[in-house]
Design a protein around this motif. Structure first.
Motif, PDB file in Angstrom:
ATOM      1  N   TYR A   1      24.588  14.048   8.543  1.00  0.00           N
ATOM      2  CA  TYR A   1      23.151  14.226   8.411  1.00  0.00           C
ATOM      3  C   TYR A   1      22.854  15.485   7.601  1.00  0.00           C
ATOM      4  CZ  TYR A   1      23.746  17.570  12.284  1.00  0.00           C
ATOM      5  OH  TYR A   1      24.145  18.604  13.065  1.00  0.00           O
ATOM      6  N   ILE A   2      21.632  15.554   7.090  1.00  0.00           N
ATOM      7  CA  ILE A   2      21.098  16.747   6.433  1.00  0.00           C
ATOM      8  C   ILE A   2      20.003  17.289   7.346  1.00  0.00           C
ATOM      9  CG2 ILE A   2      19.876  17.663   4.420  1.00  0.00           C
ATOM     10  CD1 ILE A   2      20.950  15.247   2.829  1.00  0.00           C
ATOM     11  N   GLU A   3      20.081  18.562   7.689  1.00  0.00           N
ATOM     12  CA  GLU A   3      19.048  19.144   8.533  1.00  0.00           C
ATOM     13  C   GLU A   3      18.186  20.107   7.728  1.00  0.00           C
ATOM     14  OE1 GLU A   3      18.762  21.592  12.731  1.00  0.00           O
ATOM     15  OE2 GLU A   3      19.946  19.764  12.591  1.00  0.00           O
ATOM     16  N   LEU A   4      16.898  19.868   7.743  1.00  0.00           N
ATOM     17  CA  LEU A   4      15.926  20.707   7.048  1.00  0.00           C
ATOM     18  C   LEU A   4      15.069  21.394   8.103  1.00  0.00           C
ATOM     19  CD1 LEU A   4      14.924  18.119   4.294  1.00  0.00           C
ATOM     20  CD2 LEU A   4      16.537  20.019   4.070  1.00  0.00           C
ATOM     21  N   PRO A   5      15.065  22.721   8.146  1.00  0.00           N
ATOM     22  CA  PRO A   5      14.421  23.428   9.245  1.00  0.00           C
ATOM     23  C   PRO A   5      12.898  23.367   9.247  1.00  0.00           C
ATOM     24  CG  PRO A   5      15.265  24.986   7.641  1.00  0.00           C
ATOM     25  CD  PRO A   5      15.784  23.640   7.239  1.00  0.00           C
ATOM     26  N   GLU A   6      12.282  23.221   8.078  1.00  0.00           N
ATOM     27  CA  GLU A   6      10.827  23.153   7.991  1.00  0.00           C
ATOM     28  C   GLU A   6      10.424  22.104   6.967  1.00  0.00           C
ATOM     29  OE1 GLU A   6       9.196  27.576   9.183  1.00  0.00           O
ATOM     30  OE2 GLU A   6       9.652  27.194   7.067  1.00  0.00           O
ATOM     31  N   THR A   7       9.754  21.074   7.444  1.00  0.00           N
ATOM     32  CA  THR A   7       9.311  20.009   6.544  1.00  0.00           C
ATOM     33  C   THR A   7       7.962  19.469   6.994  1.00  0.00           C
ATOM     34  OG1 THR A   7      10.357  18.241   7.834  1.00  0.00           O
ATOM     35  CG2 THR A   7      11.690  19.258   6.102  1.00  0.00           C
ATOM     36  N   GLU A   8       7.376  18.657   6.128  1.00  0.00           N
ATOM     37  CA  GLU A   8       6.224  17.852   6.491  1.00  0.00           C
ATOM     38  C   GLU A   8       6.740  16.550   7.077  1.00  0.00           C
ATOM     39  OE1 GLU A   8       2.214  16.078   4.339  1.00  0.00           O
ATOM     40  OE2 GLU A   8       4.057  16.253   3.178  1.00  0.00           O
ATOM     41  N   MET A   9       6.116  16.080   8.151  1.00  0.00           N
ATOM     42  CA  MET A   9       6.545  14.836   8.768  1.00  0.00           C
ATOM     43  C   MET A   9       5.947  13.632   8.052  1.00  0.00           C
ATOM     44  SD  MET A   9       5.613  12.075  10.809  1.00  0.00           S
ATOM     45  CE  MET A   9       4.055  12.510  11.573  1.00  0.00           C
ATOM     46  N   TYR A  10       6.776  12.638   7.782  1.00  0.00           N
ATOM     47  CA  TYR A  10       6.331  11.303   7.419  1.00  0.00           C
ATOM     48  C   TYR A  10       6.828  10.367   8.513  1.00  0.00           C
ATOM     49  CZ  TYR A  10       4.995  12.254   2.516  1.00  0.00           C
ATOM     50  OH  TYR A  10       4.383  12.694   1.370  1.00  0.00           O
ATOM     51  N   GLY A  11       5.972   9.440   8.985  1.00  0.00           N
ATOM     52  CA  GLY A  11       6.360   8.569  10.076  1.00  0.00           C
ATOM     53  C   GLY A  11       6.066   7.106   9.809  1.00  0.00           C
ATOM     54  N   GLU A  12       6.806   6.261  10.493  1.00  0.00           N
ATOM     55  CA  GLU A  12       6.582   4.818  10.423  1.00  0.00           C
ATOM     56  C   GLU A  12       5.293   4.446  11.166  1.00  0.00           C
ATOM     57  OE1 GLU A  12       8.287   2.725   8.692  1.00  0.00           O
ATOM     58  OE2 GLU A  12      10.147   3.832   8.255  1.00  0.00           O
ATOM     59  N   ARG A  13       4.591   3.432  10.718  1.00  0.00           N
ATOM     60  CA  ARG A  13       5.048   2.390   9.822  1.00  0.00           C
ATOM     61  C   ARG A  13       4.871   2.814   8.374  1.00  0.00           C
ATOM     62  NH1 ARG A  13       6.459  -1.193   6.771  1.00  0.00           N
ATOM     63  NH2 ARG A  13       6.104  -3.423   6.809  1.00  0.00           N
ATOM     64  N   PHE A  14       5.954   2.717   7.592  1.00  0.00           N
ATOM     65  CA  PHE A  14       5.913   2.945   6.161  1.00  0.00           C
ATOM     66  C   PHE A  14       5.746   1.577   5.516  1.00  0.00           C
ATOM     67  CE2 PHE A  14       8.608   4.859   2.437  1.00  0.00           C
ATOM     68  CZ  PHE A  14       7.469   4.960   1.662  1.00  0.00           C
TER      69      PHE A  14
ATOM     70  N   THR B   1       0.817  -1.213   0.000  1.00  0.00           N
ATOM     71  CA  THR B   1       0.000   0.000   0.000  1.00  0.00           C
ATOM     72  C   THR B   1       0.852   1.264   0.000  1.00  0.00           C
ATOM     73  OG1 THR B   1      -0.111   0.244   2.417  1.00  0.00           O
ATOM     74  CG2 THR B   1      -1.742  -1.214   1.377  1.00  0.00           C
ATOM     75  N   CYS B   2       2.094   1.174   0.487  1.00  0.00           N
ATOM     76  CA  CYS B   2       3.005   2.326   0.614  1.00  0.00           C
ATOM     77  C   CYS B   2       2.412   3.413   1.521  1.00  0.00           C
ATOM     78  CB  CYS B   2       3.375   2.892  -0.747  1.00  0.00           C
ATOM     79  SG  CYS B   2       4.214   1.699  -1.800  1.00  0.00           S
ATOM     80  N   SER B   3       1.554   3.030   2.457  1.00  0.00           N
ATOM     81  CA  SER B   3       0.939   3.957   3.390  1.00  0.00           C
ATOM     82  C   SER B   3       1.921   4.372   4.482  1.00  0.00           C
ATOM     83  CB  SER B   3      -0.302   3.320   4.035  1.00  0.00           C
ATOM     84  OG  SER B   3      -1.280   3.040   3.058  1.00  0.00           O
ATOM     85  N   LEU B   4       1.605   5.502   5.152  1.00  0.00           N
ATOM     86  CA  LEU B   4       2.478   6.028   6.193  1.00  0.00           C
ATOM     87  C   LEU B   4       1.693   7.010   7.059  1.00  0.00           C
ATOM     88  CD1 LEU B   4       2.943   9.053   4.859  1.00  0.00           C
ATOM     89  CD2 LEU B   4       4.696   7.871   3.570  1.00  0.00           C
ATOM     90  N   LYS B   5       2.324   7.474   8.142  1.00  0.00           N
ATOM     91  CA  LYS B   5       1.768   8.563   8.943  1.00  0.00           C
ATOM     92  C   LYS B   5       2.313   9.878   8.408  1.00  0.00           C
ATOM     93  CE  LYS B   5       3.272   7.301  12.993  1.00  0.00           C
ATOM     94  NZ  LYS B   5       3.479   7.228  14.468  1.00  0.00           N
ATOM     95  N   TRP B   6       1.551  10.974   8.588  1.00  0.00           N
ATOM     96  CA  TRP B   6       2.064  12.267   8.143  1.00  0.00           C
ATOM     97  C   TRP B   6       1.489  13.382   9.021  1.00  0.00           C
ATOM     98  CZ3 TRP B   6      -1.326  16.081   6.449  1.00  0.00           C
ATOM     99  CH2 TRP B   6      -2.620  15.657   6.146  1.00  0.00           C
ATOM    100  N   ARG B   7       2.188  14.517   9.006  1.00  0.00           N
ATOM    101  CA  ARG B   7       1.744  15.703   9.730  1.00  0.00           C
ATOM    102  C   ARG B   7       2.438  16.908   9.107  1.00  0.00           C
ATOM    103  NH1 ARG B   7       3.312  14.194  14.440  1.00  0.00           N
ATOM    104  NH2 ARG B   7       5.405  15.083  14.343  1.00  0.00           N
ATOM    105  N   GLU B   8       1.687  17.945   8.789  1.00  0.00           N
ATOM    106  CA  GLU B   8       2.296  19.162   8.249  1.00  0.00           C
ATOM    107  C   GLU B   8       2.312  20.219   9.343  1.00  0.00           C
ATOM    108  OE1 GLU B   8       2.072  22.284   4.501  1.00  0.00           O
ATOM    109  OE2 GLU B   8       0.669  20.596   4.600  1.00  0.00           O
ATOM    110  N   ALA B   9       3.502  20.428   9.943  1.00  0.00           N
ATOM    111  CA  ALA B   9       3.631  21.365  11.055  1.00  0.00           C
ATOM    112  C   ALA B   9       4.932  22.161  10.992  1.00  0.00           C
ATOM    113  CB  ALA B   9       3.553  20.619  12.381  1.00  0.00           C
ATOM    114  N   ALA B  10       5.530  22.229   9.806  1.00  0.00           N
ATOM    115  CA  ALA B  10       6.756  23.019   9.605  1.00  0.00           C
ATOM    116  C   ALA B  10       7.812  22.686  10.651  1.00  0.00           C
ATOM    117  CB  ALA B  10       6.443  24.512   9.617  1.00  0.00           C
TER     118      ALA B  10
END
Length: 247
Positions: free
Chosen positions: A144-157, A114-123
């Motif tokens: 590492y690469i640090e990105l100051p503002e992103t949308e979260m994707y979370g496991e389980r992926f 399904t390629c499903s995941l958790k997500w949250r847009e909170a910068a």
């Protein structure tokens, strides 16, 4: 020089002022520019570019690596085009799937899940840890690469275990995510790279650009022999008249 086709849904940039401020000419234009600067031969294609979405048989035949960004209109992609792209990947074309392209028909087809995941847009801040620093895709990238503002994707992926996991993300809210996943499908190589939400200038980040430049080089077809399937003549002389008893 690798022949790259940069495919983009190209809907958000035309429908949202917020996205247009970040990518006035489209996400595909930004990606194409830095790949061209890296010495590659680059063309672009978009969802509304005809019934075949700019991915005709002729275009794909001349493509070594295809990058894919989609989000709001996955279901509008023609099944026939998806099948065509899948065939080219199995033949040896590289595929780089970006951010919300995890829900694209082509990625789900190649993964078989399904390629499903958790997500949250909170910068929130994202830190992509380089967990396989010896991999070619990680060339020139630090710890590492640090990105100051992103949308979260979370496991389980919901994806198959990657052949190689190059990057693993941590988010300010506490989640983690497999963000740089390498696969082989048939003769082709597939790389999924998580960063790239449309409202943040992720593709203007130099480290993100370097990852994608590296990924194009990695995913490009090699010069090895083309596999020969089906009934095969023997390489050495064999006695085909030998009578054998089957029990």
């Amino acid at each position: 020089m690798v022949r790259v086709t940069v495919w983009n849904e190209y809907r958000h940039e035309r429908e949202s002022e917020t996205v247009a401020e970040v990518y006035p000419d489209g996400i595909h234009a930004v990606i194409a520019e830095f790949l061209e600067d890296a010495g590659h031969e680059v063309e672009t294609a978009t969802l509304d570019e005809g019934p075949e979405h700019g991915l005709t048989e002729e275009v794909l035949a001349e493509t070594d690596v295809l990058t894919w960004w989609g989000h709001a209109a996955h279901d509008e992609v023609s099944d026939a085009v998806v099948e065509r792209v899948q065939e080219r990947v199995l033949e040896g074309m590289g595929l780089i799937v970006l951010h919300s392209g995890h829900y694209s028909k082509i990625f789900k087809t190649l993964m078989g899940t399904t390629c499903s995941l958790k997500w949250r847009e909170a910068a929130e801040t994202e830190r992509l840890w380089t967990v396989e620093p010896s991999h070619p895709i990680a060339d020139g990238i630090g710890e590492y690469i640090e990105l100051p503002e992103t949308e979260m994707y979370g496991e389980r992926f919901d994806i198959p275990a990657p052949d190689t996991l190059v990057f693993n993300s941590w988010f300010e809210g506490g989640e983690v995510f497999r963000s740089g996943c390498c696969y082989r499908r048939g003769n082709g190589k597939v790389f999924y790279f998580r960063p790239g939400h449309e409202t943040y200038p992720i593709y203007r980040n130099e480290d993100v650009q370097q990852v994608l430049i590296n990924a194009v080089d990695w995913a490009a077809p090699g010069d090895g022999p083309t596999p020969d399937f089906g009934n095969a003549d023997p390489i050495e002389d064999i006695d085909t008249d030998d009578e054998r008893t089957v029990h």
